[in-house]
Design a protein around this motif. Structure first.
Motif, PDB file in Angstrom:
ATOM      1  N   ARG A 257     -23.041  43.040  65.309  1.00 26.99           N
ATOM      2  CA  ARG A 257     -23.917  41.922  66.163  1.00 26.99           C
ATOM      3  C   ARG A 257     -24.755  42.347  67.090  1.00 26.99           C
ATOM      4  N   THR A 258     -24.064  43.299  67.868  1.00 26.39           N
ATOM      5  CA  THR A 258     -24.716  43.759  69.129  1.00 26.39           C
ATOM      6  C   THR A 258     -25.878  44.781  68.820  1.00 26.39           C
ATOM      7  N   ASP A 260     -27.562  44.797  65.794  1.00 26.98           N
ATOM      8  CA  ASP A 260     -28.567  43.860  65.420  1.00 26.98           C
ATOM      9  C   ASP A 260     -29.377  43.321  66.445  1.00 26.98           C
ATOM     10  N   SER A 261     -28.722  42.739  67.580  1.00 24.71           N
ATOM     11  CA  SER A 261     -29.441  42.171  68.474  1.00 24.71           C
ATOM     12  C   SER A 261     -30.540  43.096  69.205  1.00 24.71           C
ATOM     13  N   TYR A 262     -30.118  44.247  69.302  1.00 29.01           N
ATOM     14  CA  TYR A 262     -30.956  45.448  69.781  1.00 29.01           C
ATOM     15  C   TYR A 262     -32.218  45.941  68.840  1.00 29.01           C
ATOM     16  N   GLN A 263     -32.121  45.595  67.613  1.00 28.46           N
ATOM     17  CA  GLN A 263     -32.688  46.112  66.328  1.00 28.46           C
ATOM     18  C   GLN A 263     -32.524  47.611  66.421  1.00 28.46           C
TER      19      GLN A 263
END
Length: 390
Positions: A257-258, A260-263
């Motif tokens: 999740r972390t 993916d939030s950073y792409q």
């Protein structure tokens, strides 16, 4: 410099009143009135006629009064002095590029061929089955190339960067096995954890251009996720196998999740806890606590076993009583008489008995004394050995 030295000598002779062009054929000196020098008709006689001042001393042959040629002067001279032609020693052979049939040099053709070969080499790319490549046009990202034979504009118009996107990469935290990584648990205890994070590339464009250092990003995301997951567990859960599995799954989900939030373009494949130990300063005390907990567990298990045994016995007696009660309901008098006899038999079999008759020949029968004498007489002969030697 040699020419200038000779010219200076002749100027000095003229100022001294002498003929600067040398002597005549008869040995007399030339006139001092500055008459023009007369040339020697003989080609090889050095004494006839004046000598050309522009020729180096000792040079012969040809017309001595040949006019100076500045191109010849500089052609035969260099920074190291006059060049000598012929003879042994001196400079090495001069390299000349091969010529084409028309007389032109092959050098321009070779240069053009090398440039064309370089452009072709930077335009054709063979990408492996587990690889992908990002293409930058004049420094800006334009597209992603999959595996296979691909083409692009030559360098420096387009640059191609190839990466392995399916290979599994591992990060060990902490990097050194001897290093201590203390993490606080939910019950305010410290645990020394070391673990491995396995990951690969999910999106090559994001992996290349969204984060500056992907490996460092994975390290920081893993440490943050591990601390958050362990803070929700008790100390005992970090040591048990089931608790470790739950922590590993929780850390993997938090990391994904972390990232993916950073792409970041990174896929977390799994987390494996290698070591979960108490801090080194309290290892002895922690072992004592573990031994006490094990003893408590053993005593608790023993008590539970005894309770189950008593409960099973009570349940068996209750079932027997239920069966007797069913028979009692069918024939109450008979059942009551049978219970009376069974109870008296069970009670009297464990007590000493004395039979007394009110009217009869034998008013007293000492049964306990008779039994005791019989046991003393027949005891050694009637000893029975149980199976197993007991």
């Amino acid at each position: 410099m040699r020419i200038l030295d000779g010219f200076g000598q002749r100027i000095g002779l003229a100022m001294a009143g002498k003929n600067p062009w040398g002597t005549g054929g008869d040995g007399s000196s030339g006139s001092g009135d500055g008459d023009a020098p007369k040339g020697d008709k003989g080609s090889g006689d050095k004494g006839n006629g004046p000598r050309n001042p522009w020729l180096p001393p000792g040079s012969g042959g040809g017309d001595g009064r040949r006019g100076p040629n500045i191109e010849d002067i500089f052609k035969n001279r260099g920074p190291e002095g006059p060049r000598r032609k012929g003879g042994g020693g001196g400079g090495g052979p001069n390299f000349r590029f091969p010529q084409r049939p028309g007389g032109k040099s092959w050098f321009p053709v070779a240069v053009v061929g090398i440039i064309a070969l370089g452009l072709l080499a930077t335009s054709v790319h063979l990408i492996g089955p587990q690889q992908q490549a990002v293409v930058k046009t004049l420094g800006n990202y334009t597209r992603t190339l999959d595996s296979g034979l691909k083409f692009s504009a030559p360098f420096p118009i387009e640059t191609v960067d190839v990466e392995d996107v399916q290979g599994v990469r591992a990060v060990r935290i902490p990097g050194n096995n001897n290093q201590v990584k203390l993490i606080l648990t939910g019950d305010q205890n410290l645990v020394d954890l070391s673990y491995i994070v396995r990951w690969n590339i999910k999106d090559l464009a994001d992996y290349k251009f969204r984060v500056v250092d992907p490996v460092e990003t994975v390290n920081e995301a893993a440490e943050a996720a591990m601390r958050a997951a362990v803070a929700e567990k008790q100390l005992d859960e970090t040591f048990s196998g089931q608790g470790r599995a739950a922590i590993e799954q929780d850390v993997r989900e938090r990391m994904q999740r972390t990232l993916d939030s950073y792409q970041a373009g990174i896929r977390v494949l799994g987390v494996e806890i290698e070591k979960a130990d108490p801090p080194g300063q309290v290892v002895d005390a922690f072992r004592d606590v573990q031994v006490a907990e094990q003893n408590a567990d053993a005593a608790r298990n023993q008590a539970q076993g005894y309770a189950q045994q008593v409960l099973a016995q009570a349940q068996g007696e209750a079932e027997a009583f239920d069966k007797v009660y069913e028979q009692y309901r069918l024939a109450p008098e008979v059942t009551r008489q049978r219970l009376y006899y069974e109870t008296m038999e069970r009670v009297l079999s464990k007590t000493d008995k004395t039979i007394v008759e009110a009217t009869g020949v034998t008013p007293y029968l000492p049964l306990p004394e008779i039994r005791r004498r019989a046991q003393q007489t027949e005891g050694p002969a009637t000893t029975v050995t149980a199976p197993g030697g007991q």
